[in-house]
Design an enzyme around this catalytic site. Structure first.
Site, short mmCIF file in Angstrom:
data_model
loop_
_atom_site.label_atom_id
_atom_site.label_comp_id
_atom_site.label_asym_id
_atom_site.label_seq_id
_atom_site.Cartn_x
_atom_site.Cartn_y
_atom_site.Cartn_z
N ILE A 140 16.12 12.64 -8.22
CA ILE A 140 15.36 14.86 -7.98
C ILE A 140 15.63 14.67 -8.97
O ILE A 140 16.64 14.68 -9.94
CB ILE A 140 16.36 15.21 -6.85
N CYS A 171 19.17 14.02 -10.85
CA CYS A 171 18.77 12.21 -11.47
C CYS A 171 19.45 11.54 -10.89
O CYS A 171 19.29 10.62 -10.66
CB CYS A 171 18.55 11.75 -12.93
#
Length: 211
Positions: free
Chosen positions: A73, A171
């Site tokens: 993400i 991330c």
């Protein structure tokens, strides 16, 4: 030599630009020049193919979209430079890992010219700096390969509201700090940053492609 085309799109809607990248990649052939698309997006979280919803820690009204890039993400928003890399790996006879390193090294070179020492990490793609005595990520990277060609690319934090990063594991890494050019003492607009970085990226990509 392959001349990389640089397109400055200005602010764009995320999903519309994503679909345009897919269409470009589906339509390209062996003679299609590689391109870099420079843009910035309204606030949105994107989750890569392996992205897990639990990395979105709190709902805050920002939409989250599952997309087809690699990685977990991340957050996109105004003040962040996004560089989409539409590159033919087959023509260049390169593996994806070589392209990732090239993209990271281009960002490191650009930041170095601005007086910022930065580095990539093979185990965790992206570009990092030391800020406030700890490691912080300044650029995220995620790509998709289709038919031997890439799309998606880089997101570089320039001068943005970083608060939405606190509502995710950036991330996929809990507690990962993020930073931006402005907080490192460098003043650039997204347009100025894109113009500078794109020239370095294009030169490195052109050098990777046979004449």
């Amino acid at each position: 030599m392959n001349n990389v085309i640089i397109r400055t799109l200005g602010p764009t809607a995320y999903e519309r630009t994503w679909r345009s990248m897919q269409a470009f990649t589906s339509a390209r052939d062996a003679a299609t020049p590689d391109e870099l698309w420079l843009t910035e997006h309204p606030p949105i979280y994107t989750l890569g193919l392996a992205g897990r919803r639990e990395h979105l820690l709190r709902e805050n009204g920002i939409a989250a979209l599952k997309v087809d890039r690699g990685g977990q993400i991340t957050y996109h928003g105004p003040g962040q430079l996004v560089v989409y890399v539409l590159f033919d790996l087959r023509r260049a006879k390169l593996a994806i890992r070589a392209l990732v390193r090239t993209l990271e090294n281009a960002v490191v070179e650009w930041l170095g010219a601005l007086g910022i020492m930065a580095y990539g990490k093979p185990a965790a793609p992206g570009v990092y700096v030391t800020a406030g005595g700890r490691e912080a990520k300044i650029a995220a990277l995620g790509l998709k390969i289709s038919g031997g060609c890439t799309y998606h690319g880089l997101a570089v934090n320039v001068a943005m509201d970083l608060a939405p990063f606190s509502d995710i594991d950036p991330c996929g890494y809990p507690g990962l700090a993020v930073t931006q050019l402005r907080d490192l003492g460098v003043t650039r607009s997204v347009g100025e940053a894109g113009a500078q970085l794109a020239l370095i990226l294009a030169a490195r990509l052109e050098a990777m492609t046979p004449p």
